[in-house]
Design an enzyme around this catalytic site. Structure first.
Site, PDB file in Angstrom:
ATOM      1  N   ALA A   9       0.825  -1.214   0.000  1.00 57.34           N
ATOM      2  CA  ALA A   9       0.000   0.000   0.000  1.00 57.34           C
ATOM      3  C   ALA A   9       0.862   1.268   0.000  1.00 57.34           C
ATOM      4  CB  ALA A   9      -0.927   0.007   1.224  1.00 57.34           C
ATOM      5  N   THR A 123      17.782  -1.278  -1.283  1.00 49.25           N
ATOM      6  CA  THR A 123      18.124   0.089  -1.681  1.00 49.25           C
ATOM      7  C   THR A 123      19.622   0.262  -1.940  1.00 49.25           C
ATOM      8  OG1 THR A 123      18.350   2.307  -0.716  1.00 49.25           O
ATOM      9  CG2 THR A 123      18.056   0.534   0.834  1.00 49.25           C
ATOM     10  N   ASP A 124      19.958   1.239  -2.796  1.00 51.17           N
ATOM     11  CA  ASP A 124      21.376   1.563  -3.040  1.00 51.17           C
ATOM     12  C   ASP A 124      22.046   2.108  -1.775  1.00 51.17           C
ATOM     13  OD1 ASP A 124      20.095   4.045  -2.972  1.00 51.17           O
ATOM     14  OD2 ASP A 124      20.876   4.765  -4.891  1.00 51.17           O
ATOM     15  N   GLU A 125      21.241   2.532  -0.796  1.00 49.96           N
ATOM     16  CA  GLU A 125      21.829   3.144   0.404  1.00 49.96           C
ATOM     17  C   GLU A 125      22.633   2.138   1.226  1.00 49.96           C
ATOM     18  OE1 GLU A 125      19.636   6.105   2.503  1.00 49.96           O
ATOM     19  OE2 GLU A 125      18.295   6.462   0.822  1.00 49.96           O
ATOM     20  N   TYR A 147      18.363   3.893   8.916  1.00 53.15           N
ATOM     21  CA  TYR A 147      17.549   3.321   7.824  1.00 53.15           C
ATOM     22  C   TYR A 147      18.378   2.324   7.023  1.00 53.15           C
ATOM     23  CZ  TYR A 147      15.600   2.948   3.094  1.00 53.15           C
ATOM     24  OH  TYR A 147      15.155   2.467   1.891  1.00 53.15           O
ATOM     25  N   LYS A 151      18.249  -1.855   6.785  1.00 54.45           N
ATOM     26  CA  LYS A 151      17.965  -2.477   5.478  1.00 54.45           C
ATOM     27  C   LYS A 151      19.101  -3.453   5.124  1.00 54.45           C
ATOM     28  CE  LYS A 151      15.205  -1.779   2.671  1.00 54.45           C
ATOM     29  NZ  LYS A 151      13.895  -2.472   2.427  1.00 54.45           N
TER      30      LYS A 151
HETATM   31  N1  LIG Z   1      11.649   5.288  -2.154  1.00 55.04           N
HETATM   32  C1  LIG Z   1      12.837   5.005  -2.655  1.00 55.04           C
HETATM   33  O1  LIG Z   1      13.484   5.878  -3.242  1.00 55.04           O
HETATM   34  C2  LIG Z   1      13.400   3.611  -2.553  1.00 55.04           C
HETATM   35  C3  LIG Z   1      14.564   3.304  -3.277  1.00 55.04           C
HETATM   36  C4  LIG Z   1      15.063   2.002  -3.229  1.00 55.04           C
HETATM   37  C5  LIG Z   1      14.437   1.054  -2.453  1.00 55.04           C
HETATM   38  N2  LIG Z   1      13.326   1.380  -1.732  1.00 55.04           N
HETATM   39  C6  LIG Z   1      12.699   0.319  -0.938  1.00 55.04           C
HETATM   40  O2  LIG Z   1      11.428   0.060  -1.525  1.00 55.04           O
HETATM   41  C7  LIG Z   1      10.507  -0.335  -0.511  1.00 55.04           C
HETATM   42  C8  LIG Z   1       9.252   0.519  -0.587  1.00 55.04           C
HETATM   43  O3  LIG Z   1       9.604   1.884  -0.448  1.00 55.04           O
HETATM   44  P1  LIG Z   1       8.516   3.047  -0.616  1.00 55.04           P
HETATM   45  O4  LIG Z   1       9.258   4.275  -0.970  1.00 55.04           O
HETATM   46  O5  LIG Z   1       7.418   2.576  -1.466  1.00 55.04           O
HETATM   47  O6  LIG Z   1       8.026   3.169   0.889  1.00 55.04           O
HETATM   48  P2  LIG Z   1       6.694   3.756   1.545  1.00 55.04           P
HETATM   49  O7  LIG Z   1       7.150   4.363   2.818  1.00 55.04           O
HETATM   50  O8  LIG Z   1       5.926   4.567   0.566  1.00 55.04           O
HETATM   51  O9  LIG Z   1       5.827   2.436   1.834  1.00 55.04           O
HETATM   52  C9  LIG Z   1       6.166   1.494   2.800  1.00 55.04           C
HETATM   53  C10 LIG Z   1       4.948   0.595   2.990  1.00 55.04           C
HETATM   54  O10 LIG Z   1       5.281  -0.427   3.939  1.00 55.04           O
HETATM   55  C11 LIG Z   1       4.238  -0.518   4.891  1.00 55.04           C
HETATM   56  N3  LIG Z   1       4.825  -1.008   6.155  1.00 55.04           N
HETATM   57  C12 LIG Z   1       5.741  -0.383   6.932  1.00 55.04           C
HETATM   58  N4  LIG Z   1       6.054  -1.136   7.995  1.00 55.04           N
HETATM   59  C13 LIG Z   1       5.323  -2.280   7.876  1.00 55.04           C
HETATM   60  C14 LIG Z   1       5.220  -3.448   8.655  1.00 55.04           C
HETATM   61  N5  LIG Z   1       5.922  -3.592   9.782  1.00 55.04           N
HETATM   62  N6  LIG Z   1       4.376  -4.426   8.237  1.00 55.04           N
HETATM   63  C15 LIG Z   1       3.641  -4.288   7.097  1.00 55.04           C
HETATM   64  N7  LIG Z   1       3.693  -3.188   6.339  1.00 55.04           N
HETATM   65  C16 LIG Z   1       4.535  -2.190   6.707  1.00 55.04           C
HETATM   66  C17 LIG Z   1       3.695   0.888   5.005  1.00 55.04           C
HETATM   67  O11 LIG Z   1       2.373   0.914   5.566  1.00 55.04           O
HETATM   68  C18 LIG Z   1       3.742   1.330   3.549  1.00 55.04           C
HETATM   69  O12 LIG Z   1       2.564   0.934   2.857  1.00 55.04           O
HETATM   70  C19 LIG Z   1      11.246  -0.227   0.817  1.00 55.04           C
HETATM   71  O13 LIG Z   1      11.695  -1.505   1.184  1.00 55.04           O
HETATM   72  C20 LIG Z   1      12.411   0.686   0.505  1.00 55.04           C
HETATM   73  O14 LIG Z   1      13.514   0.419   1.345  1.00 55.04           O
HETATM   74  C21 LIG Z   1      12.787   2.644  -1.760  1.00 55.04           C
END
Ligand SMILES: NC(=O)c1ccc[n+]([C@@H]2O[C@H](COP(=O)([O-])OP(=O)(O)OC[C@H]3O[C@@H](n4cnc5c(N)ncnc54)[C@H](O)[C@@H]3O)[C@@H](O)[C@H]2O)c1
Length: 334
Positions: A9, A123-125, A147, A151
């Protein structure tokens, strides 16, 4: 495929779910805790679709996870669930440890029980900052924030389940994502919405932090591609086609929204702020994936989406986000 998508979501998760249901005809069950960042509205268009189901629950809940797996009859778990904002990890790291360490462990155990495929979204981080060149999947892991450190821990745990138990896992690490449905605490939607409202545009330090931007639809396709074609036990980087310094991104947003440059305000830099991230995506390209959206075109489309979707961001910008913003930037939104 029948997929259990955790964190579906959120921003990238909902983009992935939309793609899998609408374009690939997969059956998808979303398990999501609905934290401040998770919103059922992100999936509203999928509710009438056959084969789509939403379950509210946390990945660290050792009862909810097996129940969701049974309900979905999944062949594979794709885990997006995470706390994702570096600033929040500096202020309050506990949820990051709970979700990334304990949550990933609970999912892996449940996958092991049923011998399910497991894909961890990362993530690249995890590689930390790089001044020149690009990180490959072989680069050392040097996370610098709570963070990225948590990860990284999750990634290592996932790999240990491959080596120790032979669990069929893959990991896909993305660079900085942007696009529709991104929560406004992140750089691009924050700047777009502030610019549209005539609010100050708070730029950390000199704004010369360089990021490798990937459209969320491209990252979502990379994840699907790794799930279908990736070699088990392997990590795949997926970086975007363009790099840009934060200050340049802000200038482009000013042009696209017609706001004034005078709104830019340089504020104290984030502690331990990484200067540059850059990913080599050769390995996933060799599997046949390519990013399709160039940053200029994707950014213009994203600005238009926020302009046209006040019904999506209005409730966020008038809710708890206001208090968060004031704590973080020391000033109220207008
Ligand atoms: N946004 C970026 O630039 C980016 C880049 C690379 C990787 N990522 C990775 O992609 C993934 C999604 O990132 P995003 O930007 O869509 O994040 P977001 O913060 O928009 O969404 C995270 C989702 O995880 C859900 N969530 C959080 N904790 C939870 C739990 N304990 N149990 C069940 N659901 C839970 C939240 O309700 C939310 O719907 C993450 O794993 C993030 O590390 C993000």
């Amino acid at each position: 495929m029948k997929l259990l998508v955790c964190g579906g979501a959120g921003f990238i998760g909902s983009t992935f779910v939309r793609q899998r249901v609408m374009e690939y005809g997969d059956e998808v069950t979303v398990l999501d805790k609905l934290t401040y960042a998770g919103r059922e509205e992100n999936l509203a268009d999928l509710l009438p679709e056959r084969g789509f189901r939403f379950i509210r629950g946390a990945i660290e809940d050792a009862e909810a996870v097996p129940a969701a797996i049974r309900a979905s009859d999944a062949d594979a778990i794709v885990n997006f669930a995470a706390e994702t904002h570096v600033d929040r990890s500096i202020a309050e790291p506990d949820a990051f440890v709970r979700t990334h360490a304990l949550g990933t462990y609970v999912l892996l155990e449940a996958a092991r029980e049923r011998e399910l495929r497991y894909l961890q979204v990362s993530t690249d981080e995890v590689y930390g900052s790089i001044e020149e060149g690009t990180f490959t999947e072989e680069s050392p892991l040097r996370p610098s924030s709570p963070y990225s450190a948590t990860k990284t821990g999750a990634d290592l745990l996932v790999q240990s389940y491959f080596h120790t138990y032979g669990l069929p896992v893959t990991i896909c690490r993305g660079s900085n994502n942007y696009g529709p449905y991104q929560y406004p605490e992140k750089l691009i939607p924050l700047m777009v919405l502030n610019a549209l409202h005539g609010d100050p545009l708070p730029v950390y330090g000199d704004g010369m932090q360089v990021r490798n931007w990937i459209h969320a639809r491209d990252f979502a396709r990379a994840i699907g591609h790794v799930l279908e074609h990736g070699k088990l036990g392997e990590v795949y980087n997926a970086g975007g086609p363009d790099e840009e310094a934060n200050i340049e991104v802000v200038r482009r947003i000013i042009e696209l929204t017609g706001a004034s440059e005078s709104l830019i305000e340089h504020v104290a830099d984030r502690p331990g702020h990484d200067r540059r991230y850059s990913l080599s995506s050769e390995k996933v390209r060799a599997l046949g994936w390519e990013p399709e959206v160039r940053f200029d075109e994707g950014l213009a489309e994203t600005v238009e989406w926020y302009r046209a979707n006040e019904a999506w961001w209005g409730p966020i910008r008038s809710g708890d986000y206001r208090a968060y913003y004031e704590r973080q930037y020391g000033q109220a939104l207008g």
